[in-house]
Design a protein around this motif. Structure first.
Motif, PDB file in Angstrom:
ATOM      1  N   VAL A  48       0.764  -1.043  -0.068  1.00 18.32           N
ATOM      2  CA  VAL A  48       0.117   0.126  -0.056  1.00 18.32           C
ATOM      3  C   VAL A  48       0.972   1.196  -0.049  1.00 18.32           C
ATOM      4  N   PRO A  49       1.492   1.482  -1.284  1.00 18.81           N
ATOM      5  CA  PRO A  49       2.528   2.530  -1.165  1.00 18.81           C
ATOM      6  C   PRO A  49       1.986   4.073  -0.758  1.00 18.81           C
ATOM      7  N   ALA A  50       3.123   4.861  -0.159  1.00 18.86           N
ATOM      8  CA  ALA A  50       2.703   5.903   0.311  1.00 18.86           C
ATOM      9  C   ALA A  50       1.957   6.856  -0.800  1.00 18.86           C
ATOM     10  N   GLY A  51       1.100   7.593  -0.322  1.00 21.87           N
ATOM     11  CA  GLY A  51       0.164   8.458  -1.272  1.00 21.87           C
ATOM     12  C   GLY A  51      -0.813   9.422  -0.601  1.00 21.87           C
ATOM     13  N   VAL A  52      -1.855   9.978  -1.246  1.00 25.62           N
ATOM     14  CA  VAL A  52      -2.869  10.669  -0.526  1.00 25.62           C
ATOM     15  C   VAL A  52      -3.705   9.795   0.320  1.00 25.62           C
ATOM     16  N   VAL A  53      -3.946  10.373   1.573  1.00 22.30           N
ATOM     17  CA  VAL A  53      -4.638   9.465   2.524  1.00 22.30           C
ATOM     18  C   VAL A  53      -6.177  10.191   2.849  1.00 22.30           C
ATOM     19  N   SER A  54      -7.003   9.350   2.954  1.00 23.14           N
ATOM     20  CA  SER A  54      -8.337   9.874   3.684  1.00 23.14           C
ATOM     21  C   SER A  54      -8.887   8.633   4.201  1.00 23.14           C
ATOM     22  N   PHE A  55      -9.977   9.049   5.147  1.00 21.92           N
ATOM     23  CA  PHE A  55     -10.522   7.862   5.942  1.00 21.92           C
ATOM     24  C   PHE A  55     -12.006   8.166   6.156  1.00 21.92           C
ATOM     25  N   ASP A  56     -12.694   7.001   6.399  1.00 24.45           N
ATOM     26  CA  ASP A  56     -14.189   7.025   6.614  1.00 24.45           C
ATOM     27  C   ASP A  56     -14.357   6.564   8.089  1.00 24.45           C
ATOM     28  N   ARG A  57     -14.985   7.383   8.853  1.00 22.01           N
ATOM     29  CA  ARG A  57     -15.023   7.357  10.455  1.00 22.01           C
ATOM     30  C   ARG A  57     -16.140   5.921  10.497  1.00 22.01           C
ATOM     31  N   ASP A  58     -17.140   6.074   9.730  1.00 22.81           N
ATOM     32  CA  ASP A  58     -18.377   5.368   9.905  1.00 22.81           C
ATOM     33  C   ASP A  58     -18.081   3.812   9.432  1.00 22.81           C
ATOM     34  N   GLU A  59     -17.445   3.731   8.268  1.00 16.45           N
ATOM     35  CA  GLU A  59     -17.351   2.260   7.732  1.00 16.45           C
ATOM     36  C   GLU A  59     -16.603   1.393   8.614  1.00 16.45           C
ATOM     37  N   PRO A  60     -15.633   1.271   9.399  1.00 16.08           N
ATOM     38  CA  PRO A  60     -14.443   2.409   9.155  1.00 16.08           C
ATOM     39  C   PRO A  60     -13.476   1.783   8.263  1.00 16.08           C
ATOM     40  N   SER A  61     -12.694   2.704   7.490  1.00 17.09           N
ATOM     41  CA  SER A  61     -11.632   2.451   6.799  1.00 17.09           C
ATOM     42  C   SER A  61     -10.611   3.757   6.576  1.00 17.09           C
ATOM     43  N   VAL A  62      -9.556   3.161   5.867  1.00 17.35           N
ATOM     44  CA  VAL A  62      -8.632   4.185   5.367  1.00 17.35           C
ATOM     45  C   VAL A  62      -8.445   3.951   3.923  1.00 17.35           C
ATOM     46  N   HIS A  86      -6.666  11.657  -4.742  1.00 11.80           N
ATOM     47  CA  HIS A  86      -5.446  11.002  -5.374  1.00 11.80           C
ATOM     48  C   HIS A  86      -4.709  12.128  -5.838  1.00 11.80           C
ATOM     49  N   ARG A  87      -4.990  13.478  -5.837  1.00 12.77           N
ATOM     50  CA  ARG A  87      -4.152  14.518  -6.615  1.00 12.77           C
ATOM     51  C   ARG A  87      -3.532  15.068  -5.570  1.00 12.77           C
ATOM     52  N   VAL A  88      -2.287  15.702  -5.567  1.00 14.55           N
ATOM     53  CA  VAL A  88      -1.448  16.439  -4.690  1.00 14.55           C
ATOM     54  C   VAL A  88      -1.176  17.789  -5.369  1.00 14.55           C
ATOM     55  N   PHE A  89      -1.014  18.647  -4.582  1.00 10.15           N
ATOM     56  CA  PHE A  89      -0.648  20.079  -4.966  1.00 10.15           C
ATOM     57  C   PHE A  89       0.504  19.906  -5.897  1.00 10.15           C
ATOM     58  N   PRO A  90       0.172  20.400  -7.306  1.00 13.60           N
ATOM     59  CA  PRO A  90       1.366  20.250  -8.332  1.00 13.60           C
ATOM     60  C   PRO A  90       2.844  20.929  -7.643  1.00 13.60           C
ATOM     61  N   ARG A  91       3.637  20.445  -8.125  1.00 13.82           N
ATOM     62  CA  ARG A  91       4.876  20.611  -7.598  1.00 13.82           C
ATOM     63  C   ARG A  91       5.510  21.927  -8.096  1.00 13.82           C
ATOM     64  N   PRO A  92       5.200  22.602  -9.372  1.00 13.79           N
ATOM     65  CA  PRO A  92       5.782  23.826  -9.603  1.00 13.79           C
ATOM     66  C   PRO A  92       4.986  24.826  -8.892  1.00 13.79           C
ATOM     67  N   LEU A  93       3.635  24.651  -8.385  1.00 18.12           N
ATOM     68  CA  LEU A  93       2.945  25.869  -7.805  1.00 18.12           C
ATOM     69  C   LEU A  93       3.505  25.408  -6.159  1.00 18.12           C
ATOM     70  N   LEU A  94       3.686  24.228  -5.563  1.00 17.69           N
ATOM     71  CA  LEU A  94       4.234  23.967  -4.442  1.00 17.69           C
ATOM     72  C   LEU A  94       5.391  25.002  -4.001  1.00 17.69           C
ATOM     73  N   GLY A  95       6.258  24.828  -5.013  1.00 15.89           N
ATOM     74  CA  GLY A  95       7.595  25.533  -5.016  1.00 15.89           C
ATOM     75  C   GLY A  95       7.365  27.195  -4.734  1.00 15.89           C
ATOM     76  N   VAL A  96       6.568  27.622  -5.419  1.00 20.92           N
ATOM     77  CA  VAL A  96       6.164  29.027  -5.117  1.00 20.92           C
ATOM     78  C   VAL A  96       5.698  29.203  -3.744  1.00 20.92           C
ATOM     79  N   ALA A  97       4.575  28.329  -3.623  1.00 26.57           N
ATOM     80  CA  ALA A  97       3.831  28.471  -1.965  1.00 26.57           C
ATOM     81  C   ALA A  97       4.844  28.378  -0.858  1.00 26.57           C
ATOM     82  N   ALA A  98       5.834  27.376  -1.062  1.00 23.58           N
ATOM     83  CA  ALA A  98       6.792  27.536   0.085  1.00 23.58           C
ATOM     84  C   ALA A  98       7.544  28.758   0.129  1.00 23.58           C
ATOM     85  N   ARG A  99       8.044  29.477  -1.009  1.00 23.02           N
ATOM     86  CA  ARG A  99       8.601  30.671  -0.948  1.00 23.02           C
ATOM     87  C   ARG A  99       7.676  31.859  -0.494  1.00 23.02           C
TER      88      ARG A  99
END
Length: 491
Positions: free
Chosen positions: A31-45, A252-265
Motif C-alpha cells: 500500500v504505497p505512500a500517497g494521498v490518505v483519507s478515511f471514513d469514520r463510519d465504515e470504518p476504513s482508510v 489522489h491528486r497532490v498540490f502540483p509541484r511547480p506551484l508548491l515551490g512558489v507556495a513554499a517561498r
C-alpha cells in the motif's frame, strides 16, 4: 537517565516490535505512500486509491500530547474508535498508565513526535494489526490508524526484510534485545535455540536464522538454507493484497509541484502581510475584532473607521468540494504562472489555474488546497490575502505596503502558520526541501541572515544577537519554531 515509556508498557510491547517492523515493511510495499483519507463510519482508510478496514487509535497535537480516540470527542462515538477501547481495557488489566490516561503528555521525550510514532507501532503490535497509517489533519496535527483488514497478508520471512526488522525492532526502544528477538521467533512458530550471544532457529522449509546479540543491540543476522547455501525464503515470490477494494474516486491528486515551490517561498510572508493588515486596521480603522464587510460597489473591505481597497480573489466550499477563481483574476493567475516558471503550454495542464471550477474532492486536505492557491497568488501579485467566510480577497490598498519592523515573536506565528497550510499538501519525497525552502525564503525576504549551524535539526534566521530557530523532523516536517538568544541552548 534514558527517557522512555513506562516499564509496564515496555513489558507488553517490546516482544512485538521486530515482527511489527517486518509487517509494516510488507504493508508499505503493498500500500504505497500517497494521498490518505478515511471514513469514520465504515470504518476504513484509503491510501493511494486502496481502501482497507482500519481504526483510529489516537491523535498527536502540536503541543506534544497524544489523545486516545476513545477520549476524543471527534471519534469516540464512531465505529472508527472501537479498537482504541481494546487498548484502554488492556491498560486497565495490566496497569499501563499510557493506555488509560486520556491524553498522555509526550513532552518529556527528546522528540515527542517520534515518541508518538513509536506509540503507534506499539499499538499495532498490541492489537495484532496488519499495518499502520498516519494522516495529516487539522494543520500539523496527525491522526494514527491501525489497519486490520484481512486483505493484507501476514508477513512471511524474507531474508532482507527479517534482518532489518530484527535490528530495528531491538533498537526502537530501550531494553534487552532478546525480548523482540524471542517475540519474532514465536511469531513465526519457531522454537529458538540459545547460545553465548546468539539465538537461532529453523524456519518452515529448513532455512536457518542466527541472530547475534550484545546487550540492547542486535549485532548481526544471518539467514542460510538448510544446506548452508542460499535461503529458500529469499527466493520466494513477494506477497500480494488479496481482495482489497480499489477506490479510483478517492482523493489522489497532490498540490502540483511547480506551484508548491512558489507556495513554499510565499506563504509565510503572506501570513505576515495578513497580520500587518489586521494591525493597521486596529490602529487606523477602529477594527474591534468583528469581521469587516465587503462593499462590492466601492471595492473595499469596510471597517468601523474606514475601508481598505481590494478585489475579489475567489471562493470555495469545502463541504461541497470546489474552489473557483473570481472573474477578472487572470492577471493574478498569470503572475503565479510566471513565478512558477510556466509557459502557456505548461500551464494548460494545471486545472488549479484554469479559471474553471476546481474539484477539491480529488485532493486530501480540501481547504488547504484552496487557501494555498489563493494566498500564494495574492502574495506573488504583491497583495495582502484575507478571507470572509468562504470568500477570498486580495487587499490592494497601498497603505499596507509596509509590514513593519522584524518581530521575532511574529516570525514564529508566520512560519507556523505557513507550515500548517502546506503540511498536508506535501508528498514525502519533497517535504524536507519544501519546508526548508519555506523557512529559508521567509528569513531572506525579511533580511535575516540564514545560519545553518544547527543542520539537520534546525535552521536559524539571525538578526543581531537574536535568532529564530525552525526545527525539523527527520522527514522534513516543521515541528517547532522558537525565538531566542543567538546560539543559545534552545529546546
Amino acid at each position: 537517565m534514558t527517557v522512555s515509556f513506562s516499564d509496564q508498557l515496555l513489558a507488553l510491547a517490546r516482544p512485538n516490535l521486530a515482527w511489527v517492523c517486518e509487517q509494516l515493511d510488507l504493508f508499505d510495499s503493498l500500500v504505497p505512500a500517497g494521498v490518505v483519507s478515511f471514513d469514520r463510519d465504515e470504518p476504513s482508510v484509503t491510501r493511494s486509491g486502496i481502501t482497507l478496514r482500519a481504526h483510529v487509535v489516537g491523535t498527536y497535537a502540536l503541543d506534544g500530547t497524544w489523545m486516545w480516540a476513545w477520549a476524543n470527542e471527534s471519534y469516540r462515538d464512531s465505529a472508527i474508535a472501537a479498537r482504541s477501547l481494546e487498548l484502554r481495557e488492556l491498560g486497565e488489566r495490566a496497569g499501563v498508565p499510557e493506555l488509560t490516561e486520556p491524553m498522555p503528555d509526550l513532552n518529556h521525550f527528546p522528540d515527542p513526535r517520534l515518541a508518538a510514532d513509536h506509540l503507534l507501532l506499539m499499538c499495532m503490535g498490541l492489537l495484532d494489526a496488519r499495518g499502520a497509517v498516519i494522516c495529516a489533519v487539522n494543520e500539523r496535527g496527525r491522526l494514527f490508524m491501525v489497519v486490520d483488514d484481512p486483505a493484507v497478508p501476514r508477513a512471511e520471512p524474507r531474508a532482507a526484510r527479517l534482518a532489518t526488522a530484527l535490528r530495528n525492532g531491538a533498537a526502537m526502544l530501550p531494553g534487552p534485545a532478546l525480548k523482540p528477538v524471542k517475540g519474532w521467533f514465536a511469531r513465526h512458530g519457531v522454537e529458538p535455540e540459545y547460545g553465548p550471544g546468539r539465538v537461532e532457529g529453523a524456519l518452515d522449509g529448513g532455512d536457518r536464522v542466527v541472530v547475534r546479540l550484545e546487550g540492547e543491540e542486535v549485532t548481526g543476522v544471518e539467514v542460510t538454507g538448510a544446506d548452508g547455501g542460499a535461503p529458500r525464503c529469499g527466493a520466494g515470490p513477494e506477497q500480494r493484497l488479496e481482495g482489497a477494494r480499489l477506490s479510483p474516486g478517492a482523493p489522489h491528486r497532490v498540490f502540483p509541484r511547480p506551484l508548491l515551490g512558489v507556495a513554499a517561498r510565499e506563504i509565510a510572508l503572506s501570513v505576515l502581510r495578513t497580520r500587518a493588515m489586521v494591525r493597521y486596521a486596529g490602529e487606523h480603522l477602529d477594527f474591534d475584532g468583528r469581521p469587516p464587510v465587503w462593499d462590492e460597489e466601492a471595492g473595499e473591505l469596510r471597517f468601523p473607521g474606514g475601508g481598505l481597497k481590494g478585489r475579489r480573489l475567489g471562493s470555495y466550499d469545502a463541504e461541497a468540494g470546489w474552489f473557483l477563481w473570481a472573474p477578472g483574476t487572470e492577471d493574478v493567475r498569470d503572475r503565479l504562472r510566471e513565478a512558477a516558471g510556466l509557459g502557456p503550454a505548461d500551464a494548460g495542464g494545471l486545472p488549479e489555474l484554469s479559471g474553471e471550477r476546481l474539484d477539491l474532492t480529488v485532493y486530501g486536505p480540501r481547504e488547504a488546497v484552496a487557501v494555498a492557491l489563493a494566498r500564494t497568488a495574492a502574495n506573488v501579485a504583491g497583495h495582502t490575502f484575507t478571507s470572509l467566510g468562504n470568500d477570498f480577497f486580495a487587499v490592494t490598498d497601498e497603505r499596507l505596503s509596509d509590514t513593519g519592523p522584524v518581530d521575532l515573536d511574529g516570525a514564529v506565528t508566520d512560519l507556523r502558520g505557513g507550515a500548517s497550510w502546506l503540511h498536508g499538501l506535501v508528498e514525502q519525497e519533497t517535504r524536507d526541501d519544501t519546508m526548508r525552502t519555506l523557512a529559508r525564503s521567509y528569513f531572506e525576504r525579511l533580511g535575516l541572515q540564514v545560519w545553518h549551524y544547527g543542520q539537520p535539526d534546525f535552521l536559524s534566521g539571525v538578526t543581531g544577537l537574536y535568532e529564530v530557530r525552525v526545527y525539523f523532523a527527520p522527514d522534513g516536517t516543521i515541528t517547532h519554531v522558537e525565538p531566542g538568544m543567538l546560539m543559545g541552548a534552545g529546546r
